[in-house]
Scaffold this motif. Structure first.
Motif, PDB file in Angstrom:
ATOM      1  N   SER A   1      53.232  87.563  20.500  1.00  9.27           N
ATOM      2  CA  SER A   1      54.008  88.764  20.719  1.00  9.27           C
ATOM      3  C   SER A   1      53.223  89.856  21.409  1.00  9.27           C
ATOM      4  O   SER A   1      53.779  90.701  22.081  1.00  9.27           O
ATOM      5  CB  SER A   1      54.527  89.292  19.376  1.00  9.27           C
ATOM      6  N   SER A   2      51.920  89.860  21.279  1.00 15.33           N
ATOM      7  CA  SER A   2      51.100  90.890  21.909  1.00 15.33           C
ATOM      8  C   SER A   2      51.008  90.714  23.406  1.00 15.33           C
ATOM      9  O   SER A   2      50.478  91.547  24.105  1.00 15.33           O
ATOM     10  CB  SER A   2      49.685  90.870  21.315  1.00 15.33           C
ATOM     11  N   MET A   3      51.572  89.650  23.965  1.00 13.35           N
ATOM     12  CA  MET A   3      51.422  89.349  25.389  1.00 13.35           C
ATOM     13  C   MET A   3      52.782  89.236  26.043  1.00 13.35           C
ATOM     14  O   MET A   3      53.038  88.405  26.879  1.00 13.35           O
ATOM     15  CB  MET A   3      50.629  88.055  25.563  1.00 13.35           C
ATOM     16  N   SER A   4      53.682  90.132  25.724  1.00 15.47           N
ATOM     17  CA  SER A   4      55.051  90.007  26.187  1.00 15.47           C
ATOM     18  C   SER A   4      55.280  90.500  27.592  1.00 15.47           C
ATOM     19  O   SER A   4      56.343  90.319  28.153  1.00 15.47           O
ATOM     20  CB  SER A   4      55.982  90.775  25.237  1.00 15.47           C
ATOM     21  N   ALA A   5      54.280  91.143  28.209  1.00 18.09           N
ATOM     22  CA  ALA A   5      54.490  91.711  29.538  1.00 18.09           C
ATOM     23  C   ALA A   5      54.812  90.646  30.559  1.00 18.09           C
ATOM     24  O   ALA A   5      55.625  90.833  31.444  1.00 18.09           O
ATOM     25  CB  ALA A   5      53.245  92.494  29.968  1.00 18.09           C
ATOM     26  N   THR A   6      54.175  89.513  30.472  1.00 19.78           N
ATOM     27  CA  THR A   6      54.428  88.419  31.401  1.00 19.78           C
ATOM     28  C   THR A   6      54.379  87.130  30.617  1.00 19.78           C
ATOM     29  O   THR A   6      53.321  86.714  30.188  1.00 19.78           O
ATOM     30  CB  THR A   6      53.372  88.383  32.528  1.00 19.78           C
ATOM     31  N   THR A   7      55.503  86.490  30.430  1.00 20.85           N
ATOM     32  CA  THR A   7      55.551  85.257  29.659  1.00 20.85           C
ATOM     33  C   THR A   7      55.444  84.069  30.595  1.00 20.85           C
ATOM     34  O   THR A   7      56.282  83.884  31.460  1.00 20.85           O
ATOM     35  CB  THR A   7      56.864  85.156  28.870  1.00 20.85           C
ATOM     36  N   PRO A   8      54.389  83.240  30.467  1.00 23.10           N
ATOM     37  CA  PRO A   8      54.213  82.109  31.374  1.00 23.10           C
ATOM     38  C   PRO A   8      55.056  80.934  30.945  1.00 23.10           C
ATOM     39  O   PRO A   8      55.551  80.875  29.828  1.00 23.10           O
ATOM     40  CB  PRO A   8      52.728  81.785  31.214  1.00 23.10           C
TER      41      PRO A   8
ATOM     42  N   VAL B   1      40.051  76.014  25.954  1.00 19.89           N
ATOM     43  CA  VAL B   1      41.027  75.465  25.013  1.00 19.89           C
ATOM     44  C   VAL B   1      41.058  76.378  23.786  1.00 19.89           C
ATOM     45  O   VAL B   1      40.469  76.117  22.740  1.00 19.89           O
ATOM     46  CB  VAL B   1      40.686  74.012  24.641  1.00 19.89           C
ATOM     47  N   VAL B   2      41.752  77.502  23.982  1.00 22.48           N
ATOM     48  CA  VAL B   2      41.949  78.510  22.946  1.00 22.48           C
ATOM     49  C   VAL B   2      43.383  79.014  23.072  1.00 22.48           C
ATOM     50  O   VAL B   2      44.068  78.749  24.058  1.00 22.48           O
ATOM     51  CB  VAL B   2      40.961  79.691  23.096  1.00 22.48           C
ATOM     52  N   LYS B   3      43.851  79.763  22.078  1.00 18.46           N
ATOM     53  CA  LYS B   3      45.172  80.367  22.148  1.00 18.46           C
ATOM     54  C   LYS B   3      45.208  81.398  23.283  1.00 18.46           C
ATOM     55  O   LYS B   3      44.194  82.010  23.624  1.00 18.46           O
ATOM     56  CB  LYS B   3      45.537  81.033  20.820  1.00 18.46           C
ATOM     57  N   ARG B   4      46.401  81.601  23.834  1.00 20.85           N
ATOM     58  CA  ARG B   4      46.507  82.472  24.996  1.00 20.85           C
ATOM     59  C   ARG B   4      46.210  83.935  24.689  1.00 20.85           C
ATOM     60  O   ARG B   4      45.952  84.705  25.625  1.00 20.85           O
ATOM     61  CB  ARG B   4      47.891  82.323  25.639  1.00 20.85           C
ATOM     62  N   ASP B   5      46.257  84.335  23.423  1.00 20.56           N
ATOM     63  CA  ASP B   5      45.914  85.711  23.085  1.00 20.56           C
ATOM     64  C   ASP B   5      44.463  85.850  22.616  1.00 20.56           C
ATOM     65  O   ASP B   5      44.046  86.909  22.160  1.00 20.56           O
ATOM     66  CB  ASP B   5      46.869  86.266  22.028  1.00 20.56           C
ATOM     67  N   HIS B   6      43.683  84.780  22.774  1.00 16.31           N
ATOM     68  CA  HIS B   6      42.272  84.789  22.367  1.00 16.31           C
ATOM     69  C   HIS B   6      41.438  85.513  23.422  1.00 16.31           C
ATOM     70  O   HIS B   6      41.724  85.447  24.615  1.00 16.31           O
ATOM     71  CB  HIS B   6      41.785  83.350  22.195  1.00 16.31           C
ATOM     72  N   VAL B   7      40.391  86.174  22.976  1.00 13.12           N
ATOM     73  CA  VAL B   7      39.547  86.925  23.889  1.00 13.12           C
ATOM     74  C   VAL B   7      38.912  86.042  24.954  1.00 13.12           C
ATOM     75  O   VAL B   7      38.591  86.513  26.059  1.00 13.12           O
ATOM     76  CB  VAL B   7      38.454  87.687  23.091  1.00 13.12           C
ATOM     77  N   ASP B   8      38.728  84.737  24.693  1.00 16.82           N
ATOM     78  CA  ASP B   8      38.120  83.825  25.662  1.00 16.82           C
ATOM     79  C   ASP B   8      39.118  83.248  26.663  1.00 16.82           C
ATOM     80  O   ASP B   8      38.720  82.519  27.582  1.00 16.82           O
ATOM     81  CB  ASP B   8      37.429  82.665  24.944  1.00 16.82           C
ATOM     82  N   SER B   9      40.391  83.531  26.508  1.00 15.05           N
ATOM     83  CA  SER B   9      41.419  82.929  27.357  1.00 15.05           C
ATOM     84  C   SER B   9      41.395  83.517  28.766  1.00 15.05           C
ATOM     85  O   SER B   9      41.477  84.742  28.952  1.00 15.05           O
ATOM     86  CB  SER B   9      42.804  83.164  26.738  1.00 15.05           C
ATOM     87  N   ASN B  10      41.308  82.651  29.759  1.00 15.53           N
ATOM     88  CA  ASN B  10      41.415  83.109  31.143  1.00 15.53           C
ATOM     89  C   ASN B  10      42.812  83.639  31.441  1.00 15.53           C
ATOM     90  O   ASN B  10      42.979  84.542  32.272  1.00 15.53           O
ATOM     91  CB  ASN B  10      41.076  81.974  32.106  1.00 15.53           C
ATOM     92  N   TYR B  11      43.822  83.089  30.780  1.00 12.13           N
ATOM     93  CA  TYR B  11      45.177  83.608  30.941  1.00 12.13           C
ATOM     94  C   TYR B  11      45.251  85.057  30.465  1.00 12.13           C
ATOM     95  O   TYR B  11      45.799  85.918  31.165  1.00 12.13           O
ATOM     96  CB  TYR B  11      46.194  82.749  30.173  1.00 12.13           C
ATOM     97  N   LYS B  12      44.733  85.337  29.284  1.00 10.72           N
ATOM     98  CA  LYS B  12      44.766  86.709  28.758  1.00 10.72           C
ATOM     99  C   LYS B  12      44.018  87.667  29.680  1.00 10.72           C
ATOM    100  O   LYS B  12      44.476  88.794  29.938  1.00 10.72           O
ATOM    101  CB  LYS B  12      44.179  86.760  27.351  1.00 10.72           C
ATOM    102  N   LEU B  13      42.873  87.227  30.187  1.00  8.15           N
ATOM    103  CA  LEU B  13      42.106  88.052  31.111  1.00  8.15           C
ATOM    104  C   LEU B  13      42.934  88.407  32.341  1.00  8.15           C
ATOM    105  O   LEU B  13      42.987  89.570  32.775  1.00  8.15           O
ATOM    106  CB  LEU B  13      40.837  87.309  31.526  1.00  8.15           C
TER     107      LEU B  13
ATOM    108  N   ILE C   1      48.155  77.124  30.957  1.00  6.70           N
ATOM    109  CA  ILE C   1      47.865  75.880  30.251  1.00  6.70           C
ATOM    110  C   ILE C   1      48.536  75.939  28.878  1.00  6.70           C
ATOM    111  O   ILE C   1      48.619  76.990  28.253  1.00  6.70           O
ATOM    112  CB  ILE C   1      46.338  75.690  30.125  1.00  6.70           C
ATOM    113  N   ASN C   2      49.033  74.807  28.396  1.00  9.82           N
ATOM    114  CA  ASN C   2      49.685  74.737  27.091  1.00  9.82           C
ATOM    115  C   ASN C   2      48.632  74.833  25.992  1.00  9.82           C
ATOM    116  O   ASN C   2      47.830  73.921  25.805  1.00  9.82           O
ATOM    117  CB  ASN C   2      50.474  73.430  26.970  1.00  9.82           C
ATOM    118  N   ASP C   3      48.679  75.924  25.247  1.00 14.58           N
ATOM    119  CA  ASP C   3      47.635  76.159  24.249  1.00 14.58           C
ATOM    120  C   ASP C   3      47.929  75.506  22.902  1.00 14.58           C
ATOM    121  O   ASP C   3      47.177  75.688  21.946  1.00 14.58           O
ATOM    122  CB  ASP C   3      47.402  77.659  24.058  1.00 14.58           C
ATOM    123  N   ALA C   4      49.004  74.725  22.835  1.00 20.80           N
ATOM    124  CA  ALA C   4      49.323  74.018  21.593  1.00 20.80           C
ATOM    125  C   ALA C   4      48.759  72.602  21.580  1.00 20.80           C
ATOM    126  O   ALA C   4      48.904  71.887  20.587  1.00 20.80           O
ATOM    127  CB  ALA C   4      50.832  73.977  21.383  1.00 20.80           C
ATOM    128  N   LEU C   5      48.132  72.193  22.670  1.00 23.34           N
ATOM    129  CA  LEU C   5      47.680  70.812  22.818  1.00 23.34           C
ATOM    130  C   LEU C   5      46.162  70.713  22.723  1.00 23.34           C
ATOM    131  O   LEU C   5      45.442  71.704  22.873  1.00 23.34           O
ATOM    132  CB  LEU C   5      48.147  70.253  24.171  1.00 23.34           C
TER     133      LEU C   5
END
Length: 319
Positions: free
Chosen positions: A5-12, A145-157, A176-180
């Motif tokens: 929910s913290s990343m609602s600005a752009t949903t991939p 291979v982390v959740k998309r809201d993780h500080v290490d995520s390139n997506y979050k960056l 990338i699918n972060d559930a896999l």
């Protein structure tokens, strides 16, 4: 599509769900326009463009790419990182206009690290309003291979620093699918790319048969790695897979997925953006100006149409 929910600005797109339901419909959705602070753009004053050839021998698996790179590699040097960012914005906007006119789409591959901050000028005038963001399709050259809201995520960056500030349709942002697992995420991403190639969203290289992205925006580590392809690692020589995983990354976190060199080097345009004195030694080696016998992954980078290195004065200080 699933995202914290913290990343609602752009949903991939979640890639597994994209293959089931969204590939045919989500491309026409529009992200909400976001009002941005406007600041003037200025012309870089100290560009030096020279054409060079690879000089160091490289592994047999990448020899064809190196020969190609020797014909179409440019180096652009700038006094400051700010000038690099200004030039990179114009370069990217010009290629966007070119491919939108030619193909009706612009496929862009992002990396992590300082590259995202180097794209900041694209979120300002004149590009915020002049670029046709509705035609952009955004991918990642590698991901942790982390959740998309993780500080290490390139997506979050990328979301925080770039994607939330420009109106790219959410259905055209392929995270990338972060559930896999690492293997599952790599296979899932490759499958999605193959569907997009079939639909001609992503072009196909007539030379290699691999997907041909319009532009990859890349960075390099102080050790000369790019994407998640590290010096001396067997994945550097992967010849067949489009996307693969690494579980023993020498840089944390250890599990990542990454494009392989056949895909990276099949891009129409590759931009390698490097700033800072800490990377000067690797830049020198990668560009064949060092006496070191080692071959760095960045040394193997090429492109089908053109590879451009964007360097500030500090990064180019050993050349």
């Amino acid at each position: 599509m699933r995202m914290a929910s913290s990343m609602s600005a752009t949903t991939p797109l979640s890639l597994s769900s994209s293959l089931r339901t969204n590939l045919s419909s989500s491309r026409t959705s529009r992200a909400p326009l976001i009002s941005l602070r406007v600041s003037p753009i200025f012309q870089a004053l100290s560009v030096k463009s020279v054409r060079t050839n690879f000089k160091n021998p490289i592994s047999a698996s990448a020899s064809a790419s190196a020969r190609m790179a020797g014909q179409n590699k440019k180096i652009e040097k700038f006094e400051t990182e700010e000038e690099v960012a200004v030039r990179l914005a114009k370069y990217t906007a010009d290629l966007s206009a070119k491919f939108v006119k030619e193909r009706g789409a612009f496929t862009v591959v992002l990396s992590g690290g300082s590259l995202i901050d180097a794209l900041r000028k694209l979120t300002e005038a004149p590009y915020k309003d002049s670029v046709d963001w509705s035609k952009w399709h955004v991918f990642w050259v590698d991901e942790r291979v982390v959740k998309r809201d993780h500080v290490d995520s390139n997506y979050k960056l990328a979301l925080d620093g770039f994607l939330s500030k420009v109106p790219i349709p959410p259905g055209q942002v392929y995270a990338i699918n972060d559930a896999l697992s690492a293997e599952g995420a790599a296979d899932d991403y490759e499958t999605c790319l193959k569907h997009l190639v079939q639909r001609n969203v992503i072009a196909t290289s007539k030379t290699t048969g691999f997907p041909k992205f319009d532009l990859m925006l890349l960075g390099m580590g102080p050790d000369g790695h790019l994407a998640s392809l590290f010096p001396g690692h067997p994945l550097v020589n992967e010849k067949n897979k489009w996307v693969t995983c690494i579980k023993d990354s020498p840089k944390p976190p250890p599990e990542r997925i990454t494009f392989t060199f056949p895909v990276i080097n099949s891009a129409a345009y590759n931009a390698m953006v490097v700033t800072g004195e800490g990377k000067a030694s690797a830049v020198c080696t990668a560009l064949g100006k060092s006496q070191h016998s080692e071959t760095l992954p960045a040394q193997l980078l090429s492109a089908e149409d053109e590879l451009t290195w964007f360097l500030d004065k500090s990064a180019a200080s050993n050349l």
